[in-house]
Design a protein around this motif. Sequence first.
Motif, PDB file in Angstrom:
ATOM      1  N   ASP A  65      -0.256 -11.407  11.632  1.00  0.00           N
ATOM      2  CA  ASP A  65       0.518 -12.014  12.685  1.00  0.00           C
ATOM      3  C   ASP A  65       1.385 -12.902  13.031  1.00  0.00           C
ATOM      4  N   ALA A  66       1.891 -13.339  12.214  1.00  0.00           N
ATOM      5  CA  ALA A  66       2.961 -13.799  12.774  1.00  0.00           C
ATOM      6  C   ALA A  66       4.180 -13.230  12.519  1.00  0.00           C
ATOM      7  N   MET A  67       4.240 -11.939  11.684  1.00  0.00           N
ATOM      8  CA  MET A  67       5.428 -11.423  11.409  1.00  0.00           C
ATOM      9  C   MET A  67       5.448  -9.987  12.354  1.00  0.00           C
ATOM     10  N   GLY A  68       3.686  -9.882  12.824  1.00  0.00           N
ATOM     11  CA  GLY A  68       4.051  -8.528  13.644  1.00  0.00           C
ATOM     12  C   GLY A  68       4.212  -7.425  13.277  1.00  0.00           C
ATOM     13  N   ARG A  69       3.750  -7.882  11.455  1.00  0.00           N
ATOM     14  CA  ARG A  69       3.757  -6.257  11.472  1.00  0.00           C
ATOM     15  C   ARG A  69       3.796  -6.643   9.486  1.00  0.00           C
ATOM     16  N   ALA A  70       3.386  -5.732   9.026  1.00  0.00           N
ATOM     17  CA  ALA A  70       3.080  -5.687   7.661  1.00  0.00           C
ATOM     18  C   ALA A  70       4.175  -5.862   6.660  1.00  0.00           C
ATOM     19  N   PRO A  71       3.307  -7.043   5.483  1.00  0.00           N
ATOM     20  CA  PRO A  71       4.556  -7.228   4.722  1.00  0.00           C
ATOM     21  C   PRO A  71       4.904  -6.679   3.812  1.00  0.00           C
ATOM     22  N   HIS A  72       6.631  -6.610   3.411  1.00  0.00           N
ATOM     23  CA  HIS A  72       7.115  -5.065   2.506  1.00  0.00           C
ATOM     24  C   HIS A  72       6.559  -5.377   1.601  1.00  0.00           C
ATOM     25  N   PHE A  73       6.718  -6.549   0.983  1.00  0.00           N
ATOM     26  CA  PHE A  73       5.812  -6.662  -0.557  1.00  0.00           C
ATOM     27  C   PHE A  73       4.699  -7.586  -0.505  1.00  0.00           C
ATOM     28  N   VAL A  74       3.822  -7.863  -1.971  1.00  0.00           N
ATOM     29  CA  VAL A  74       2.955  -8.967  -2.012  1.00  0.00           C
ATOM     30  C   VAL A  74       2.980  -9.323  -3.631  1.00  0.00           C
ATOM     31  N   ASP A  75       3.048 -10.169  -3.626  1.00  0.00           N
ATOM     32  CA  ASP A  75       3.281 -11.254  -5.076  1.00  0.00           C
ATOM     33  C   ASP A  75       1.939 -12.560  -5.118  1.00  0.00           C
ATOM     34  N   GLY A  76       2.235 -12.751  -5.835  1.00  0.00           N
ATOM     35  CA  GLY A  76       1.273 -13.948  -6.533  1.00  0.00           C
ATOM     36  C   GLY A  76       1.933 -15.530  -6.454  1.00  0.00           C
ATOM     37  N   HIS A  77       1.360 -16.813  -5.589  1.00  0.00           N
ATOM     38  CA  HIS A  77       2.056 -17.708  -6.765  1.00  0.00           C
ATOM     39  C   HIS A  77       1.375 -18.179  -8.513  1.00  0.00           C
ATOM     40  N   GLN A  78       2.781 -18.572  -8.631  1.00  0.00           N
ATOM     41  CA  GLN A  78       2.182 -18.600 -10.523  1.00  0.00           C
ATOM     42  C   GLN A  78       1.186 -17.866 -10.609  1.00  0.00           C
ATOM     43  N   HIS A  79       1.819 -16.382 -10.726  1.00  0.00           N
ATOM     44  CA  HIS A  79       1.388 -15.287 -10.797  1.00  0.00           C
ATOM     45  C   HIS A  79      -0.304 -14.555 -10.821  1.00  0.00           C
ATOM     46  N   LEU A  80      -0.618 -15.124 -10.493  1.00  0.00           N
ATOM     47  CA  LEU A  80      -2.483 -14.998  -9.819  1.00  0.00           C
ATOM     48  C   LEU A  80      -2.599 -13.843  -9.543  1.00  0.00           C
ATOM     49  N   HIS A  81      -2.218 -13.149  -9.382  1.00  0.00           N
ATOM     50  CA  HIS A  81      -2.341 -11.705  -8.535  1.00  0.00           C
ATOM     51  C   HIS A  81      -2.172 -10.665  -9.995  1.00  0.00           C
ATOM     52  N   LEU A  82      -2.068 -11.103 -10.743  1.00  0.00           N
ATOM     53  CA  LEU A  82      -2.293 -10.064 -12.230  1.00  0.00           C
ATOM     54  C   LEU A  82      -3.643 -10.126 -12.487  1.00  0.00           C
ATOM     55  N   LEU A  83      -4.069 -11.645 -12.164  1.00  0.00           N
ATOM     56  CA  LEU A  83      -5.595 -11.934 -12.716  1.00  0.00           C
ATOM     57  C   LEU A  83      -7.044 -10.413 -13.051  1.00  0.00           C
ATOM     58  N   PRO A  84      -7.453 -10.837 -14.404  1.00  0.00           N
ATOM     59  CA  PRO A  84      -8.591  -9.636 -13.728  1.00  0.00           C
ATOM     60  C   PRO A  84      -9.510 -10.401 -12.850  1.00  0.00           C
ATOM     61  N   GLY A  85      -9.902 -10.038 -11.969  1.00  0.00           N
ATOM     62  CA  GLY A  85     -10.917 -10.838 -10.865  1.00  0.00           C
ATOM     63  C   GLY A  85     -10.344 -11.253  -9.370  1.00  0.00           C
ATOM     64  N   ILE A  86      -9.277 -11.381 -10.018  1.00  0.00           N
ATOM     65  CA  ILE A  86      -8.638 -10.892  -8.856  1.00  0.00           C
ATOM     66  C   ILE A  86      -7.444  -9.838  -8.324  1.00  0.00           C
ATOM     67  N   ARG A  87      -6.835  -9.652  -9.473  1.00  0.00           N
ATOM     68  CA  ARG A  87      -6.360  -8.209  -9.267  1.00  0.00           C
ATOM     69  C   ARG A  87      -6.762  -6.927  -8.775  1.00  0.00           C
ATOM     70  N   PRO A  88      -8.102  -6.650  -8.819  1.00  0.00           N
ATOM     71  CA  PRO A  88      -7.990  -5.757  -8.302  1.00  0.00           C
ATOM     72  C   PRO A  88      -8.508  -5.725  -6.699  1.00  0.00           C
ATOM     73  N   LEU A  89      -8.949  -6.851  -5.778  1.00  0.00           N
ATOM     74  CA  LEU A  89      -9.167  -6.931  -4.577  1.00  0.00           C
ATOM     75  C   LEU A  89      -7.924  -6.568  -3.940  1.00  0.00           C
ATOM     76  N   LEU A  90      -7.230  -7.574  -4.417  1.00  0.00           N
ATOM     77  CA  LEU A  90      -5.929  -7.072  -3.700  1.00  0.00           C
ATOM     78  C   LEU A  90      -5.083  -6.240  -3.544  1.00  0.00           C
ATOM     79  N   LEU A  91      -5.750  -4.728  -5.211  1.00  0.00           N
ATOM     80  CA  LEU A  91      -5.381  -3.719  -4.798  1.00  0.00           C
ATOM     81  C   LEU A  91      -6.097  -3.007  -3.416  1.00  0.00           C
ATOM     82  N   ASP A  92      -7.507  -3.325  -3.753  1.00  0.00           N
ATOM     83  CA  ASP A  92      -7.998  -2.945  -2.818  1.00  0.00           C
ATOM     84  C   ASP A  92      -7.513  -2.864  -1.104  1.00  0.00           C
TER      85      ASP A  92
END
Length: 279
Positions: free
Chosen positions: A122-149
């Motif tokens: 909404d703010a940028m008018g486009r998709a992000p170029h990339f996604v990562d996670g603060h304190q690398h939480l995007h790696l965790l079981p339970g969070i990782r598959p939801l982000l991939l989805d």
Amino acid sequence: MTLRPIRVIADDYALSPGVSDGILDLARAGRLSGTGAMVPSPRWKADAVRLLDTPDGFATGLHLTLTGALSPLGPMPSLCPGGRFPTLSRWLALSHAGLLSSGAAKAELAAEIGRQLDAFEDAMGRAPHFVDGHQHLHLLPGIRPLLLDAITRRYAPGTVWLRDCAEPAGRILHRGVTVGKALFIAALARGLAAQAAARAIPTNRGFAGIYGFIGDFPALMARFLDGSPAGGVIMVHPARRDTELASLDPVVGARLAEMDYLAGPTWPDALSHAGIFLG
């Protein structure tokens, strides 16, 4: 010498005035490859406008934020009953106990990931170029598959890349910087590249920048650059001095030291000496 490209990505854009100001200064000077934004910050909408004035090729992504002194963008009553994100240790406990993979917790996480992606778009008018996670939480079981989805569902294949924090143990040991923490994060990332590739989500080919936020940063950066492969990512956390940062994050002095180095005269020379250019 054949130069190899790496990405130097500044985390935590929009966390505080000094963080955003410092990152923008470095972006305009050609000292960074990109930045990841903390969209739950109340500063995000105003600071997003300033990102529109960065040079062509400067990558702006979502720094998925689920910890820290910020609040979720919507209700998360089972995970954030007080209206603030849990601590990193709480997320680790919930994840490895399997308590994020079903029921209300799973639904709340999926909804918050969607809200943060919405806020970025909404703010940028486009998709992000990339996604990562603060304190690398995007790696965790339970969070990782939801982000991939979410990335698979929302974006065309190959258009949004995902930060992979995996590193070979030999490279981490050779680097010799905060080895235990680096090995732990690399272990958390195990399998992410293959899972992303199966969904046509690109990832980086190496990862560096982990340290204890103490020490001689120029010397540490020399170690991060040494052996970083083409297509790798080095994360940094620069900031200008401000009056708000200390109330939002315990890391202050290291951010100022990183800023001084990345804005100074020796950073381009260090890249050249290592045979690297910013991709």
